[in-house]
Design a protein around this motif. Structure first.
Motif, PDB file in Angstrom:
ATOM      1  N   THR A  23       0.829  -1.198   0.000  1.00  0.00           N
ATOM      2  CA  THR A  23       0.000   0.000   0.000  1.00  0.00           C
ATOM      3  C   THR A  23       0.870   1.257   0.000  1.00  0.00           C
ATOM      4  O   THR A  23       1.950   1.288   0.585  1.00  0.00           O
ATOM      5  N   GLN A  33      -2.154  -0.539  -3.502  1.00  0.00           N
ATOM      6  CA  GLN A  33      -3.424   0.117  -3.221  1.00  0.00           C
ATOM      7  C   GLN A  33      -3.142   1.443  -2.537  1.00  0.00           C
ATOM      8  O   GLN A  33      -2.144   1.596  -1.827  1.00  0.00           O
ATOM      9  N   THR A  34      -4.030   2.405  -2.778  1.00  0.00           N
ATOM     10  CA  THR A  34      -3.966   3.692  -2.104  1.00  0.00           C
ATOM     11  C   THR A  34      -5.368   4.270  -2.076  1.00  0.00           C
ATOM     12  O   THR A  34      -6.299   3.702  -2.664  1.00  0.00           O
ATOM     13  N   HIS A  35      -5.532   5.378  -1.395  1.00  0.00           N
ATOM     14  CA  HIS A  35      -6.840   6.041  -1.332  1.00  0.00           C
ATOM     15  C   HIS A  35      -6.627   7.547  -1.310  1.00  0.00           C
ATOM     16  O   HIS A  35      -5.531   8.026  -1.010  1.00  0.00           O
ATOM     17  N   THR A  36      -7.679   8.269  -1.651  1.00  0.00           N
ATOM     18  CA  THR A  36      -7.628   9.726  -1.618  1.00  0.00           C
ATOM     19  C   THR A  36      -9.034  10.259  -1.383  1.00  0.00           C
ATOM     20  O   THR A  36     -10.010   9.606  -1.770  1.00  0.00           O
ATOM     21  N   ILE A  39      -9.805   2.901 -10.111  1.00  0.00           N
ATOM     22  CA  ILE A  39     -10.664   3.110  -8.943  1.00  0.00           C
ATOM     23  C   ILE A  39     -11.422   1.810  -8.720  1.00  0.00           C
ATOM     24  O   ILE A  39     -12.080   1.307  -9.634  1.00  0.00           O
ATOM     25  N   GLU A  59     -13.174   1.272  -5.542  1.00  0.00           N
ATOM     26  CA  GLU A  59     -14.247   1.440  -4.562  1.00  0.00           C
ATOM     27  C   GLU A  59     -14.412   2.912  -4.219  1.00  0.00           C
ATOM     28  O   GLU A  59     -13.443   3.663  -4.248  1.00  0.00           O
ATOM     29  N   ASP A  90     -15.315   3.281   4.730  1.00  0.00           N
ATOM     30  CA  ASP A  90     -14.049   2.574   4.578  1.00  0.00           C
ATOM     31  C   ASP A  90     -13.693   1.952   5.926  1.00  0.00           C
ATOM     32  O   ASP A  90     -13.441   2.667   6.890  1.00  0.00           O
ATOM     33  N   HIS A 149     -10.141   3.192   7.130  1.00  0.00           N
ATOM     34  CA  HIS A 149      -9.902   4.612   7.347  1.00  0.00           C
ATOM     35  C   HIS A 149     -11.186   5.272   7.828  1.00  0.00           C
ATOM     36  O   HIS A 149     -11.827   5.998   7.067  1.00  0.00           O
ATOM     37  N   PHE A 154     -11.936   7.634  -2.568  1.00  0.00           N
ATOM     38  CA  PHE A 154     -11.763   6.555  -3.521  1.00  0.00           C
ATOM     39  C   PHE A 154     -10.633   5.622  -3.089  1.00  0.00           C
ATOM     40  O   PHE A 154      -9.614   6.081  -2.568  1.00  0.00           O
ATOM     41  N   GLN A 155     -10.840   4.346  -3.334  1.00  0.00           N
ATOM     42  CA  GLN A 155      -9.804   3.332  -3.158  1.00  0.00           C
ATOM     43  C   GLN A 155      -9.293   2.994  -4.552  1.00  0.00           C
ATOM     44  O   GLN A 155     -10.083   2.755  -5.475  1.00  0.00           O
TER      45      GLN A 155
END
Length: 172
Positions: free
Chosen positions: A85, A119-122, A141, A143, A151, A154, A166-167
């Motif tokens: 991640t 994987q990352t998210h913002t 994207i 999820e 989430d 998070h 977004f994941q």
């Protein structure tokens, strides 16, 4: 800036206060643009940053341009599954828009060639991040988190975006 050399080094303990401050300043720009003000305290909090930096498998990396510190990243590397991640990624205020982020991401990929997926998210409002991850770095994207679909990794209680975001995933 296309001719500049971008490299990575592991952030040393003595650099972590500056690393955290620069990350918080970079993250504050988008929050202020979206909300008009910062909530109480820096985003992310010092406590959240310490948790991320000190988590099992976490590596705090400094992004260097021609040897000068221009940003950083925190990655979590799973040596068994190689499903890794990107937990935090930033360029110092004023360093964006010169291609350094993309070069830094490519350096991270090269540093961890065994990776199967990243994987990352913002947050949902970070249009620049969404463009960067999808159009520049090749993430998809996978999820969208919001009030009715939170989430689990998070929780958004103290999140200025209210947990909406977004994941992303990149299959290598």
């Amino acid at each position: 800036m296309t001719n500049h050399s971008v490299s990575l080094t592991v952030a040393d303990r003595g650099d972590l206060p500056d690393f955290k401050k620069e990350l918080q300043e970079a993250f504050a720009v988008a929050v202020v643009e979206e909300l008009g003000d910062l909530p109480d305290g820096p985003i992310p909090s010092d406590e959240d940053l310490d948790k991320s930096i000190n988590a099992p498998g976490a590596v705090a990396l400094r992004i260097l341009c021609d040897g000068k510190k221009v940003g950083g990243a925190v990655v979590t590397i799973d040596e068994e599954t190689h499903h890794n991640t990107l937990d935090l990624f930033f360029l110092k205020v004023g360093e964006q828009g010169h291609g350094l982020g993309h070069k830094a991401w490519l350096a991270i990929e090269a540093r961890y060639p065994q990776t199967v997926t990243w994987q990352t998210h913002t947050p949902y409002f970070e249009k620049r991040n969404i463009h960067f991850y999808v159009n520049k770095c090749g993430f998809k994207i996978i999820e969208f988190f919001h009030e009715r679909h939170p989430d689990p990794n998070h929780p958004g209680a103290d999140d200025p975006a209210g947990g909406e975001g977004f994941q992303f995933e990149k299959v290598m």
